[in-house]
Design a protein around this motif. Sequence first.
Motif, mmCIF file in Angstrom:
data_model
loop_
_atom_site.group_PDB
_atom_site.id
_atom_site.type_symbol
_atom_site.label_atom_id
_atom_site.label_comp_id
_atom_site.label_asym_id
_atom_site.label_seq_id
_atom_site.Cartn_x
_atom_site.Cartn_y
_atom_site.Cartn_z
ATOM 1 N N ASP A 135 0.779 -1.366 0.072
ATOM 2 C CA ASP A 135 0.133 0.255 0.281
ATOM 3 C C ASP A 135 0.580 1.632 -0.030
ATOM 4 O OD1 ASP A 135 -2.544 -1.713 0.049
ATOM 5 O OD2 ASP A 135 -2.445 -1.428 2.004
ATOM 6 N N ALA A 136 2.411 1.312 0.719
ATOM 7 C CA ALA A 136 2.733 2.266 0.989
ATOM 8 C C ALA A 136 3.157 2.732 -0.600
ATOM 9 C CB ALA A 136 3.705 2.001 2.031
ATOM 10 N N VAL A 137 3.807 1.242 -1.134
ATOM 11 C CA VAL A 137 4.579 1.795 -2.382
ATOM 12 C C VAL A 137 3.946 1.733 -3.637
ATOM 13 C CG1 VAL A 137 5.757 0.293 -4.193
ATOM 14 C CG2 VAL A 137 5.959 0.143 -2.002
ATOM 15 N N ARG A 138 2.387 1.618 -3.277
ATOM 16 C CA ARG A 138 1.199 2.309 -4.107
ATOM 17 C C ARG A 138 0.941 3.851 -4.241
ATOM 18 N NH1 ARG A 138 -1.976 -2.003 -3.191
ATOM 19 N NH2 ARG A 138 -0.821 -3.748 -4.132
ATOM 20 N N ALA A 139 1.306 4.046 -3.159
ATOM 21 C CA ALA A 139 0.644 5.515 -2.557
ATOM 22 C C ALA A 139 1.775 6.313 -3.065
ATOM 23 C CB ALA A 139 0.257 5.465 -0.948
ATOM 24 N N ILE A 140 3.552 5.582 -2.171
ATOM 25 C CA ILE A 140 4.597 6.829 -3.498
ATOM 26 C C ILE A 140 4.182 6.982 -4.444
ATOM 27 C CG2 ILE A 140 7.204 6.865 -2.805
ATOM 28 C CD1 ILE A 140 6.552 5.233 -0.309
ATOM 29 N N THR A 141 4.897 5.357 -5.705
ATOM 30 C CA THR A 141 4.611 5.651 -6.817
ATOM 31 C C THR A 141 3.837 6.304 -7.319
ATOM 32 O OG1 THR A 141 3.452 3.512 -7.435
ATOM 33 C CG2 THR A 141 6.349 3.428 -7.034
ATOM 34 N N GLY A 142 1.658 6.820 -6.568
ATOM 35 C CA GLY A 142 1.339 7.357 -7.517
ATOM 36 C C GLY A 142 1.216 8.580 -6.914
ATOM 37 N N ALA A 143 2.237 9.093 -6.169
ATOM 38 C CA ALA A 143 3.022 10.779 -6.458
ATOM 39 C C ALA A 143 3.338 11.187 -7.018
ATOM 40 C CB ALA A 143 2.711 10.658 -4.707
ATOM 41 N N GLY A 144 3.139 10.061 -8.441
ATOM 42 C CA GLY A 144 4.855 10.463 -8.898
ATOM 43 C C GLY A 144 5.970 10.265 -7.714
ATOM 44 N N ILE A 145 6.262 9.654 -7.278
ATOM 45 C CA ILE A 145 8.004 9.227 -6.479
ATOM 46 C C ILE A 145 8.487 7.494 -6.787
ATOM 47 C CG2 ILE A 145 9.258 9.225 -4.297
ATOM 48 C CD1 ILE A 145 7.302 11.159 -3.397
ATOM 49 N N PRO A 146 9.867 7.476 -7.842
ATOM 50 C CA PRO A 146 10.095 6.093 -7.671
ATOM 51 C C PRO A 146 10.254 5.447 -6.872
ATOM 52 C CG PRO A 146 11.444 7.817 -9.249
ATOM 53 C CD PRO A 146 10.583 8.838 -8.370
ATOM 54 N N VAL A 147 9.930 4.778 -6.505
ATOM 55 C CA VAL A 147 10.184 3.453 -4.882
ATOM 56 C C VAL A 147 10.861 2.595 -5.926
ATOM 57 C CG1 VAL A 147 9.140 2.365 -3.745
ATOM 58 C CG2 VAL A 147 8.012 3.608 -3.823
ATOM 59 N N MET A 148 12.279 1.926 -5.247
ATOM 60 C CA MET A 148 12.501 0.398 -4.906
ATOM 61 C C MET A 148 12.381 0.117 -3.555
ATOM 62 S SD MET A 148 17.400 0.429 -5.215
ATOM 63 C CE MET A 148 17.228 0.851 -7.475
ATOM 64 N N GLY A 149 12.473 -1.259 -3.991
ATOM 65 C CA GLY A 149 11.846 -2.504 -2.639
ATOM 66 C C GLY A 149 13.145 -3.164 -2.774
ATOM 67 N N HIS A 150 13.305 -3.446 -1.670
ATOM 68 C CA HIS A 150 14.527 -3.695 -0.899
ATOM 69 C C HIS A 150 14.073 -5.364 -0.004
ATOM 70 C CE1 HIS A 150 18.260 -3.671 1.531
ATOM 71 N NE2 HIS A 150 17.750 -4.868 1.698
ATOM 72 N N LEU A 151 13.886 -6.642 -0.434
ATOM 73 C CA LEU A 151 14.042 -8.223 0.235
ATOM 74 C C LEU A 151 14.933 -8.833 0.386
ATOM 75 C CD1 LEU A 151 11.292 -8.844 -2.675
ATOM 76 C CD2 LEU A 151 10.235 -8.247 -0.203
ATOM 77 N N GLY A 152 14.648 -10.318 1.410
ATOM 78 C CA GLY A 152 15.901 -10.938 1.730
ATOM 79 C C GLY A 152 16.451 -10.825 2.997
#
Length: 292
Positions: A135-152
């Motif tokens: 949800d956070a990634v959706r909201a941030i990218t929805g505002a035009g801010i590119p998001v890099m995830g981090h897993l592992g």
Amino acid sequence: MSTTTVSTTSSQRKKVTTLTFRQKKERGEPITMLTAYDYPTAMAIDKAGIDSILVGDSLAMVVLGYENTLPVTMDEMLHHARAVARGAKAPLLVGDMPFMSYQVSVEEALRNAGRFLQQGGMDAVKLEGGRERADAVRAITGAGIPVMGHLGLTPQSVHQLGGFRAQGKTASAAKRLLEDAQILEEAGAFSLVLEAVPARLAEYISKHISIPTIGIGAGAGCDGQVLVTHDLLGLFERFTPKFVRQYANLHETMNKAFTEYLNDVNTKQFPAAEHTVEMTDEEWAAFQKEVK
Ligand code: KIV
């Protein structure tokens, strides 16, 4: 290790963007990323031609001396982000969202992500976690801010993970990691860090999502690689993860320089004449007259 090439080209090179990341993945060209926390390091990384700089929350450990990444704050991250943004022009600049800057609510996550662009001079943000962050990634990218995830291995969850340990080593954990990667892609992330996961799993994930993966301790099958610069330079003596290749030993170089300086001052070999400001004999004579 490759033979030495010193790049001096960078200040005129084209700005790297999230589109560049995508194109590099499509062309099968590795994406290069390093961390930086200050102006001179950012300049040197830019000059070498590296694609992207992460102002990582590893700042907490390798610069500020904390045991883990949890104590570093938004204000501290922004302070260092601004220094990096002043030093590096071409690389894609990614600000790492610190612990508790995005976990409490989606609104807070969005506000803090915005601060990285407005007040920190960053081009994108990174945050840790999978499905629970969709949800956070959706909201941030929805505002035009590119998001890099981090897993592992997600260092902000060090206590939950029971230490800094490799992840995704069982079939069920690997499946969950793959699903998380697909969820983050679907939520709009433009790229994904995979940290300390088995190489064949990282390669499989990289082939089964369209966004580029950036590996750290995840093998050569990722679309790009990132290292903590202090590890690469041998500046951080406390420990070096197994997956690091050390390209210099700056701790030793610094220690040698400081010891030589100490010795030169003690033996009065420094400062020498060339390090000294002079005044003319006439002015000196006038001065002596004044103080008589
Ligand atoms: O904070 C950091 O430096 C990171 C890298 C290890 C990817 O998150």
